[in-house]
Write a protein that holds these residues in place. Structure first.
Motif, mmCIF file in Angstrom:
data_model
loop_
_atom_site.group_PDB
_atom_site.id
_atom_site.type_symbol
_atom_site.label_atom_id
_atom_site.label_comp_id
_atom_site.label_asym_id
_atom_site.label_seq_id
_atom_site.Cartn_x
_atom_site.Cartn_y
_atom_site.Cartn_z
ATOM 1 N N ASP A 76 -14.505 -18.789 5.988
ATOM 2 C CA ASP A 76 -13.003 -19.016 5.118
ATOM 3 C C ASP A 76 -12.174 -17.817 5.395
ATOM 4 O O ASP A 76 -11.925 -16.909 6.182
ATOM 5 N N ILE A 77 -10.686 -17.654 4.847
ATOM 6 C CA ILE A 77 -9.662 -16.917 5.051
ATOM 7 C C ILE A 77 -9.533 -17.448 3.838
ATOM 8 O O ILE A 77 -9.003 -17.589 3.183
ATOM 9 N N ASN A 78 -10.302 -15.372 3.085
ATOM 10 C CA ASN A 78 -9.419 -15.538 1.512
ATOM 11 C C ASN A 78 -8.339 -13.807 0.759
ATOM 12 O O ASN A 78 -8.884 -13.010 1.536
ATOM 13 N N VAL A 79 -7.021 -14.491 0.940
ATOM 14 C CA VAL A 79 -6.109 -13.387 0.776
ATOM 15 C C VAL A 79 -5.909 -12.192 -0.583
ATOM 16 O O VAL A 79 -6.683 -13.251 -1.399
ATOM 17 N N LYS A 80 -6.023 -11.365 -0.274
ATOM 18 C CA LYS A 80 -5.793 -10.217 -1.570
ATOM 19 C C LYS A 80 -5.578 -11.587 -2.249
ATOM 20 O O LYS A 80 -4.620 -11.745 -2.463
ATOM 21 N N PRO A 81 -5.696 -11.118 -3.897
ATOM 22 C CA PRO A 81 -5.615 -11.863 -5.105
ATOM 23 C C PRO A 81 -3.938 -11.177 -5.096
ATOM 24 O O PRO A 81 -3.650 -10.136 -4.996
ATOM 25 N N TYR A 82 -3.123 -12.506 -5.755
ATOM 26 C CA TYR A 82 -1.718 -11.736 -6.223
ATOM 27 C C TYR A 82 -2.013 -11.997 -7.802
ATOM 28 O O TYR A 82 -2.454 -12.298 -8.466
ATOM 29 N N SER A 83 -0.021 -11.545 -7.819
ATOM 30 C CA SER A 83 -0.089 -10.920 -9.257
ATOM 31 C C SER A 83 1.551 -11.269 -9.841
ATOM 32 O O SER A 83 2.451 -11.380 -9.453
ATOM 33 N N MET A 84 1.741 -11.508 -11.389
ATOM 34 C CA MET A 84 3.652 -11.161 -12.306
ATOM 35 C C MET A 84 3.091 -9.823 -11.615
ATOM 36 O O MET A 84 2.747 -9.145 -12.660
ATOM 37 N N ILE A 85 4.085 -9.220 -11.738
ATOM 38 C CA ILE A 85 4.458 -8.395 -11.231
ATOM 39 C C ILE A 85 5.941 -7.543 -12.051
ATOM 40 O O ILE A 85 7.320 -8.680 -11.287
ATOM 41 N N THR A 86 6.042 -6.533 -12.248
ATOM 42 C CA THR A 86 7.640 -6.565 -12.991
ATOM 43 C C THR A 86 7.668 -4.708 -13.182
ATOM 44 O O THR A 86 6.510 -4.082 -12.605
ATOM 45 N N ALA A 87 8.766 -4.083 -13.274
ATOM 46 C CA ALA A 87 9.356 -3.269 -12.916
ATOM 47 C C ALA A 87 9.282 -2.013 -14.207
ATOM 48 O O ALA A 87 9.117 -2.615 -15.270
ATOM 49 N N ARG A 88 7.649 -1.461 -14.411
ATOM 50 C CA ARG A 88 7.676 -0.445 -15.082
ATOM 51 C C ARG A 88 9.005 -0.227 -16.316
ATOM 52 O O ARG A 88 9.434 0.420 -15.832
ATOM 53 N N GLU A 89 8.143 0.256 -17.987
ATOM 54 C CA GLU A 89 9.471 0.231 -18.472
ATOM 55 C C GLU A 89 10.944 -0.274 -18.313
ATOM 56 O O GLU A 89 12.074 0.106 -18.329
ATOM 57 N N ASP A 113 1.136 -1.077 0.455
ATOM 58 C CA ASP A 113 0.176 0.038 0.060
ATOM 59 C C ASP A 113 0.833 1.482 0.413
ATOM 60 O O ASP A 113 0.198 2.498 -0.837
ATOM 61 N N ASP A 114 1.744 0.945 -0.237
ATOM 62 C CA ASP A 114 2.909 2.164 0.384
ATOM 63 C C ASP A 114 4.032 2.791 -0.551
ATOM 64 O O ASP A 114 3.914 3.594 -0.936
ATOM 65 N N LEU A 115 3.806 1.487 -1.851
ATOM 66 C CA LEU A 115 4.569 2.181 -2.649
ATOM 67 C C LEU A 115 3.557 2.683 -3.873
ATOM 68 O O LEU A 115 1.992 2.161 -4.136
ATOM 69 N N ASN A 116 3.712 3.491 -5.387
ATOM 70 C CA ASN A 116 3.685 4.179 -5.643
ATOM 71 C C ASN A 116 2.300 3.164 -7.262
ATOM 72 O O ASN A 116 3.717 2.326 -7.707
ATOM 73 N N PRO A 117 2.220 2.289 -7.385
ATOM 74 C CA PRO A 117 1.635 1.611 -8.062
ATOM 75 C C PRO A 117 1.991 1.457 -9.595
ATOM 76 O O PRO A 117 2.046 0.920 -10.061
ATOM 77 N N ARG A 118 2.395 2.988 -10.378
ATOM 78 C CA ARG A 118 2.241 3.523 -11.349
ATOM 79 C C ARG A 118 4.040 2.898 -11.475
ATOM 80 O O ARG A 118 4.161 3.131 -12.797
ATOM 81 N N LEU A 119 4.469 2.519 -10.308
ATOM 82 C CA LEU A 119 5.569 1.791 -10.365
ATOM 83 C C LEU A 119 6.473 0.590 -11.241
ATOM 84 O O LEU A 119 7.156 -0.081 -11.561
ATOM 85 N N PHE A 120 5.130 0.017 -11.256
ATOM 86 C CA PHE A 120 4.732 -1.265 -11.881
ATOM 87 C C PHE A 120 3.605 -1.854 -12.673
ATOM 88 O O PHE A 120 3.149 -1.019 -12.905
#
Length: 334
Positions: free
Chosen positions: A298-311, A179-186
């Motif tokens: 139920d214990i459902n955690v937030k979805p996970y993703s494949m993440i790369t650095a933008r550019e 949450d504390d990182l800018n999502p536009r970086l990814f």
């Protein structure tokens, strides 16, 4: 290599003033250690921590920062209550420095691979569940088809992995953006939902029941991931949403091995991903004493993703593994 052809065009700074040409900063004395320092300052927010990264003293780190400000003729950082923060100029320099250091790392990797004749190296990070359910099968496929590829894996929390990715220590990660990182970086591609469960040893008193409620599990000892981690917050939200007091007897650890050791020797309870619990329960060792506790919630955690650095383009070997993991996730989802 792009580090020669791309000038330092810092945001809001006319680098051609003050007699800066395309290589003005280099001619003015900017060195690689300066670039490493400004990146380390951005990552840590502490001069002392940045000094540790470069293996120099704190006074030497402060002198290096002063040198950079003299070279760029602009303030690069300012002191705050808990350390330092980069100015607009410092952040612009850090962004370019990170790209330059990445290019040098990739150049070193490419030259090393050409010398050794290897098929390439891949650096990835993943949270535990997809590391086991997706990365391991993908690695098996890659190693059979391309045995020369060297794969380096870090299993950690998303908070750690995302920062490692920005620091160019990983080609890509599987996790979530903190949450504390800018999502536009990814660049993000969602690939799965993580389901979690509670694990106990086979002789745990609650295993005698058909199903356990939150009230049943609350008063036992618990083994949690450190405060602020996603699974920890998810479990806490389950308790709070049902107006059940949070557990009080807690051991905090990010180590799955230590978690299993505590579970097998005590009546403690621990939340883990379902994929992890199933793997542990199927092992022919003491880890097989780990069982999933039947529960009525139920214990459902937030979805996970494949993440790369933008550019930032993936090297061929990393792109190969990335595509295979993506294919594996789609196969498992179908």
């Amino acid at each position: 290599m792009t580090i020669v052809s791309e000038p330092f065009s810092m945001d809001h700074v006319d680098i051609h003033s003050d007699n800066f040409g395309d290589d003005g900063l280099l001619r003015a004395g900017l060195k690689l250690n300066h670039l490493r320092m400004i990146v380390a300052i951005e990552d840590s927010g502490q001069i002392s921590a940045a000094a540790d990264v470069l293996n120099i003293s704190q006074p030497a780190a402060s002198r290096m920062l002063s040198e950079m400000e003299a070279i760029t003729k602009t303030p690069l950082y300012e002191r705050v209550a808990r350390g330092v923060v980069l100015t607009t100029f410092g952040a612009a320099l850090a962004r370019r420095a990170r790209k330059i250091l990445l290019e040098l790392r990739e150049a070193s990797r490419e030259i090393g691979e050409l010398k050794s004749g290897k098929g390439g190296s891949v650096f990835i990070g993943a949270v535990t569940a997809p590391a086991m359910s997706l990365v391991v099968p993908a690695i098996n496929k890659v190693r059979k088809a391309y045995p020369g590829i060297e794969i380096n894996i870090q299993v950690e929390t998303s908070n750690v992995l995302a920062r490692e990715l920005l620091a160019a220590r990983h080609d890509f990660i599987i996790g979530r953006i903190p949450d504390d990182l800018n999502p536009r970086l990814f660049e993000v591609t969602e690939i799965g939902i993580e389901r979690a469960c509670l694990i106990v040893r086979s002789s745990h008193p609650l295993m005698k029941q058909k199903v356990s409620t939150l009230a049943d599990v609350r008063d036992y000892d618990w083994v949690f991931q450190p405060p602020g981690t996603l699974l920890r917050r998810t479990i806490e939200d389950v308790f709070l949403s049902r107006s059940v007091a949070l557990p009080e007897n807690i051991v905090n650890t990010s180590s799955l091995l230590l978690t299993c050791a505590i579970i097998c020797e005590t009546d403690a309870i621990a939340p883990v991903a379902v994929d992890v619990a199933q793997f542990l329960a199927n092992q022919g060792s003491n880890a097989s004493d780990v069982h999933m506790l039947p529960i009525d919630f139920d214990i459902n955690v937030k979805p996970y993703s494949m993440i790369t650095a933008r550019e930032r383009a993936l090297p061929p070997s990393a792109r190969l593994l990335y595509d295979i993991i993506l294919e594996e996730s789609r196969k498992q989802a179908s």
